[in-house]
Design an enzyme around this catalytic site. Structure first.
Site, PDB file in Angstrom:
ATOM      1  N   GLU A 131      -4.911  12.723   0.622  1.00 23.39           N
ATOM      2  CA  GLU A 131      -5.561  11.679   1.428  1.00 23.39           C
ATOM      3  C   GLU A 131      -5.126  11.774   2.889  1.00 23.39           C
ATOM      4  OE1 GLU A 131      -3.982   8.083   2.092  1.00 23.39           O
ATOM      5  OE2 GLU A 131      -2.296   8.182   0.717  1.00 23.39           O
ATOM      6  N   SER A 186      -5.874  -4.127  -3.246  1.00 27.27           N
ATOM      7  CA  SER A 186      -6.407  -2.875  -2.704  1.00 27.27           C
ATOM      8  C   SER A 186      -7.628  -2.399  -3.480  1.00 27.27           C
ATOM      9  CB  SER A 186      -5.337  -1.792  -2.750  1.00 27.27           C
ATOM     10  OG  SER A 186      -5.879  -0.573  -2.283  1.00 27.27           O
ATOM     11  N   LYS A 228       3.652   0.692  -3.748  1.00 22.96           N
ATOM     12  CA  LYS A 228       4.651   0.299  -2.762  1.00 22.96           C
ATOM     13  C   LYS A 228       5.257  -1.049  -3.129  1.00 22.96           C
ATOM     14  CE  LYS A 228       1.496   1.533   0.176  1.00 22.96           C
ATOM     15  NZ  LYS A 228       0.616   2.565  -0.139  1.00 22.96           N
TER      16      LYS A 228
END
Ligand code: PSU
Ligand code: MN
Length: 301
Positions: free
Chosen positions: A23, A138, A157
């Site tokens: 990415e 997300s 995270k």
């Protein structure tokens, strides 16, 4: 949407040789300059040394590209006004001809379109703390429900609500595997104190799960959660204190939406004087290497 696939990536996919997608939001919004470009190049080199073709994904002048050239990667890493592009942003980016780094969600979608079966990131996006009122979850999660790819990540995270993220992954039918671990990793830390539903011991076992998913006709992702080594993780106490400060600062400044993740990562990197940045890079390197090994185990020639 027309996706540009580089000749090298197309040839490797057609021949069944190993390819790993990478990415670019981590490059454009996740890491500070000039480290971002160094890390992007290093990830590609690591794969090439292992005999794997890298397919770095991003949007250049409104063209989604799978297999960016080095000049294009440098342009995204160093350019001004480079946007963070998730799936919902792609139509606007294409229509307006913008440059952008693609998130896990957008990268998975584009890589799959190009026939790339494996993808490496640092840490997946997930459910933000306080999501019960902000609804900030997300788009990575929903994207993975619908894209049959294998993603290697160090869990999610620790800035996120990790148990809630695992609950959502279950709801979304994403198969989660712990790589040589029973605990879901917390990105900067090797153990987020939440169990993984299944564990694999080597890349071949992960590849077997991917083949079984395909044989079952399932269309969701497999998430291979690869923890940072315990010796390399951020000190747990430092991590907790810095994270609390970052979350408080984000709240005080009213940071919301797609700015939240870049803001929190930058705050943590600065507050730990670069120690968390080193961990972030180590985590990413480990994930890229493992993705290369899984892609190799999956190859058909
Ligand atoms: N992993 C990293 N650094 C990052 C990201 C992941 O080590 O910057 C990026 C990924 O591109 C991921 C995005 O898709 O953060 C999640 O952003 P959001 O929470 O706004 O969906
Ligand atoms: Mn968000």
């Amino acid at each position: 949407m027309s996706v540009v696939v580089s000749d090298e990536v197309r040839a490797a996919v057609d021949a069944g040789r190993p390819v790993v997608a990478l990415e670019t939001t981590i490059v454009t919004h996740g890491l500070p300059r000039p480290r971002n470009l160094e890390v992007a190049r290093e990830a590609e080199a690591l794969l090439r040394e292992a005999g794997v073709v890298p397919a770095t994904v991003g949007v250049v002048a409104g063209r989604p590209v799978v297999g960016l050239g080095d000049d294009q990667i440098a342009h995204l890493a160093e350019g001004d006004g480079v946007e963070k592009l998730s799936v919902r942003d792609l139509p606007v980016a294409v229509a307006r001809g913008v440059d952008g780094g693609t998130t896990v969600a957008a990268t998975a979608l584009l890589a799959h379109r190009a026939g790339v079966p494996v993808f490496a990131t640092g840490g997946l996006g997930g459910v933000h703390r306080g999501a019960a009122t902000t609804f900030d979850e997300s788009a990575d999660l929903v994207a993975l429900a619908a894209v049959p790819i294998l993603v290697v990540s160090a869990g999610v995270k620790s800035i996120l609500d990790v148990p809630a993220t695992l609950e959502r992954l279950e709801t979304l039918n994403v198969t989660v595997l712990g790589y040589r671990t029973d605990a879901f990793p917390g990105f900067y830390t090797h153990d987020a104190e939440v169990p993984v539903p299944a564990r694999v011991e080597d890349p071949g076992e992960a590849a077997a799960v991917v083949r079984a998913r395909d044989a079952l006709g399932l269309t969701g992702a497999v998430l291979l959660a690869n923890p940072v080594a315990a010796e390399a993780q951020l000190d747990v106490e430092e991590h907790r204190a810095v994270l609390d400060a970052a979350l408080a600062e984000a709240a005080a400044r009213g940071i919301a939406g797609h700015d939240t993740t870049p803001f929190l990562l930058d705050h943590v990197h600065r507050a730990t004087e670069g120690r968390s940045l080193d961990v972030n890079v180590a985590v990413y390197r480990g994930n890229v290497a493992l993705a290369g090994r899984v892609a190799t185990a999956l190859r058909v020639v």
